[in-house]
Motif scaffolding. Structure first.
Motif, PDB file in Angstrom:
ATOM      1  N   ASP A 125       0.844  -1.197   0.000  1.00  0.00           N
ATOM      2  CA  ASP A 125       0.000   0.000   0.000  1.00  0.00           C
ATOM      3  C   ASP A 125       0.881   1.250   0.000  1.00  0.00           C
ATOM      4  O   ASP A 125       0.629   2.201  -0.752  1.00  0.00           O
ATOM      5  CB  ASP A 125      -0.926  -0.006   1.221  1.00  0.00           C
ATOM      6  CG  ASP A 125      -1.858   1.199   1.253  1.00  0.00           C
ATOM      7  OD1 ASP A 125      -2.551   1.450   0.247  1.00  0.00           O
ATOM      8  OD2 ASP A 125      -1.876   1.906   2.286  1.00  0.00           O
ATOM      9  N   LYS A 179      -6.394  -2.296   3.860  1.00  0.00           N
ATOM     10  CA  LYS A 179      -5.786  -1.448   2.830  1.00  0.00           C
ATOM     11  C   LYS A 179      -4.728  -2.214   2.051  1.00  0.00           C
ATOM     12  O   LYS A 179      -4.608  -2.071   0.831  1.00  0.00           O
ATOM     13  CB  LYS A 179      -5.163  -0.210   3.473  1.00  0.00           C
ATOM     14  CG  LYS A 179      -6.174   0.778   4.032  1.00  0.00           C
ATOM     15  CD  LYS A 179      -5.475   1.959   4.690  1.00  0.00           C
ATOM     16  CE  LYS A 179      -6.484   2.933   5.285  1.00  0.00           C
ATOM     17  NZ  LYS A 179      -5.825   4.074   5.972  1.00  0.00           N
ATOM     18  N   GLU A 180      -3.947  -3.033   2.762  1.00  0.00           N
ATOM     19  CA  GLU A 180      -2.928  -3.835   2.094  1.00  0.00           C
ATOM     20  C   GLU A 180      -3.574  -4.846   1.153  1.00  0.00           C
ATOM     21  O   GLU A 180      -3.056  -5.113   0.053  1.00  0.00           O
ATOM     22  CB  GLU A 180      -2.056  -4.553   3.132  1.00  0.00           C
ATOM     23  CG  GLU A 180      -0.843  -5.274   2.568  1.00  0.00           C
ATOM     24  CD  GLU A 180       0.288  -4.338   2.160  1.00  0.00           C
ATOM     25  OE1 GLU A 180       1.349  -4.841   1.763  1.00  0.00           O
ATOM     26  OE2 GLU A 180       0.107  -3.104   2.218  1.00  0.00           O
ATOM     27  N   ALA A 232      -4.319  -3.205  -2.002  1.00  0.00           N
ATOM     28  CA  ALA A 232      -3.091  -3.054  -2.782  1.00  0.00           C
ATOM     29  C   ALA A 232      -2.746  -4.356  -3.496  1.00  0.00           C
ATOM     30  O   ALA A 232      -2.307  -4.348  -4.658  1.00  0.00           O
ATOM     31  CB  ALA A 232      -1.947  -2.620  -1.868  1.00  0.00           C
TER      32      ALA A 232
END
Length: 511
Positions: free
Chosen positions: A89, A147-148, A151
């Protein structure tokens, strides 16, 4: 306080394999050599690069200041993974999707190379395929994992969100990546040393390089009068010893982290784990010398030379191991030093934009098994004049405005603070107050000095001024070493260099 005892001395389980093999190499002194490629530093990058280049017919000299595989490579967690914590991210934010994807691809290729070479050479190194997890126990950590995971989708990384792990405690969520691996790094690298010798390569131990100069050819000088001339030089010494050329001392963050090996009667989980939350906790198993299993607990990192009483970090890992895994015995403990660049991507390539024949590799950010291998593959292509699509990504001469400027200011402000703090720090402790096996900063004849009294009561007193750039060293209780809070140089209790960027020992006041 738990009753389980932590070993008194630092000793890496991986290093045991090297010492049992007993393969000493010559020291280069008062001799001049000419080779095609000189490689300084015999860790994972240097050894793999030497193997690949010698296989291509290049005359290689591999030079190590101490023992081979006795730097960070011998003191790692030895996870082979493209899942580098919560990284992608941030890479997308600061570098864009294209470069973030290249970073993943470079590490994925490195991981596959390690697996293929293990199979090709029939290396017995406990290489096992494992899932890798980043897990969270807090809402903040869980949000970061989400969030990762987004990504991962953007970069086509085949991860999956889950709440199921084999950990003995609940997690809010975890990001799982299958088909990662773990191994015994020393058992993997020792056979490559034999291959290098068989291919005509030269290997030198206890040969500290003090200077790298010139560009065509490049001259390498050692502290005992050795001289090696070659068209190309690879500096894979963790922290570049020729750091003034590229101002690497101002562009690297240096942290120390700790590993505790534990035995338990409880079920040991499959997989490799890293917490998203602080303090970081790394978990994986390995096989001990009797065929049983141990768990390796890692974490509790801090800026090198700024960790306070370093024995407390092992105690924190022990408490975690006892609380969650009912650990009852701790046969090994060790620590490692890791470097991170200003923008999190390693520096791999020419030392400066104008010196193409001296190559460096550094800043693996605690993921040296894949980043270090990626470096060896890339540096091999540099030496052989081959194209490589990762050159621009890892180029040491890059300087990305975001986040490099902010981190450059932050890191160098910290160095300045530690420099001034060390010069003003007053110590009223006297030499006679030290007990056997104890070291520390003392006042001697009105001046700051460093003293160590060994188990027999014999005393060594050194000047605590770092020979790299003059910062004042601190005593590392757990490792019995003098550590620099500015740029991470480390010295033995008697003042000898353990790891750079310093290349000169401390001045001895008396011993």
């Amino acid at each position: 306080m738990n009753e389980q005892k932590i070993p008194r001395e630092s000793y890496s389980y991986w290093r045991k394999a090297a010492e049992e093999r007993g393969l000493p190499y010559d020291k280069l002194a008062n001799e001049s050599l000419q080779v095609d490629v000189t490689i300084v530093g015999a860790g994972i990058t240097g050894i793999i690069a030497a193997y690949l280049l010698s296989r291509e017919g290049k005359k290689v000299a591999l030079v190590e200041s101490g023992k081979v595989i006795n730097g960070t490579t011998g003191y790692t967690t030895a996870k082979i993974s493209t899942q580098h914590g919560l990284m992608y991210d941030d890479l997308i934010k600061h570098h864009g999707e294209e470069k973030a994807s290249l970073y993943y691809q470079a590490n994925d290729e490195a991981m596959n190379f390690l697996k293929s070479l293990t199979e090709e050479l029939g290396i017995s190194c406990e290489f096992t395929t494992q899932p890798s997890y980043v897990y969270a126990q807090t809402d903040k950590g869980s949000d970061q994992i989400n969030k990762e995971a987004e990504a991962y989708k953007k970069l086509n990384i085949p991860g999956e969100l889950t709440t199921e792990t084999e950990l003995p405690f609940e997690v809010k969520n975890a990001l799982k990546l299958n088909n990662q691996a773990q191994f015994h790094p020393v058992k993997f690298l020792l056979p490559l040393l034999g291959e290098i010798k068989a291919n005509g390569g030269l290997i030198f131990e206890h040969t500290r390089v003090t200077k790298v100069s010139g560009d065509s050819p490049v001259e390498v000088l050692t502290e005992d009068g050795g001289e090696i001339t070659s068209e190309k030089v690879i500096v894979s010494t963790h922290f570049p010893i020729n750091d003034f050329k590229g101002l690497y001392f101002s562009r690297l963050d240096i942290e120390r982290s700790y590993i505790l090996a534990a035995k338990t009667d409880s079920e040991i989980p499959e997989g490799m784990y890293l917490s998203a939350d602080q303090p970081k906790r790394s978990i994986r198993y390995t096989t001990d010398s009797n065929g049983g299993r141990m768990i390796l607990f890692g974490g509790d990192s801090h800026k090198s030379g700024q960790g306070g009483d370093t024995t407390e970090h092992y105690e924190n890992l022990r408490d975690f191991a006892v609380q969650h895994f009912s650990a009852k015995e701790f046969p090994y403990r060790w620590s490692a030093q890791d470097l991170t660049t200003l923008d999190q991507v390693p520096y791999i390539g020419p030392v400066t934009a104008h010196e193409k024949n001296t190559l460096v590799a550094t800043g693996y950010a605690k993921w040296g098994m894949t980043n270090g291998t990626a470096a060896a593959l890339l540096l091999t292509d540099y030496v052989l004049g081959r194209e490589n699509r990762f050159k621009e990504l890892f180029a040491p001469s890059r300087f990305n405005a975001n986040p490099s400027v902010k981190n450059f200011i932050k890191e160098n402000a910290d160095v300045a603070k530690e420099f001034v703090k060390g010069k003003l720090d007053k110590h009223d402790r006297k030499l006679e107050e030290l007990e056997n096996g104890e070291g520390g900063v003392i006042t001697l004849d009105g001046k700051r000095a460093g003293a160590y009294r060994n188990a027999n009561g014999e005393v060594t007193v050194v000047d605590t001024t770092c020979t790299h750039m003059g910062c004042e060293l601190g005593w590392n209780t757990a490792e019995k070493s003098w550590d620099c809070p500015c740029h991470g140089s480390r010295f033995s209790a008697c003042g000898d260099v353990i790891e750079g960027p310093a290349v000169k020992p401390l001045k001895k006041i008396y011993d």
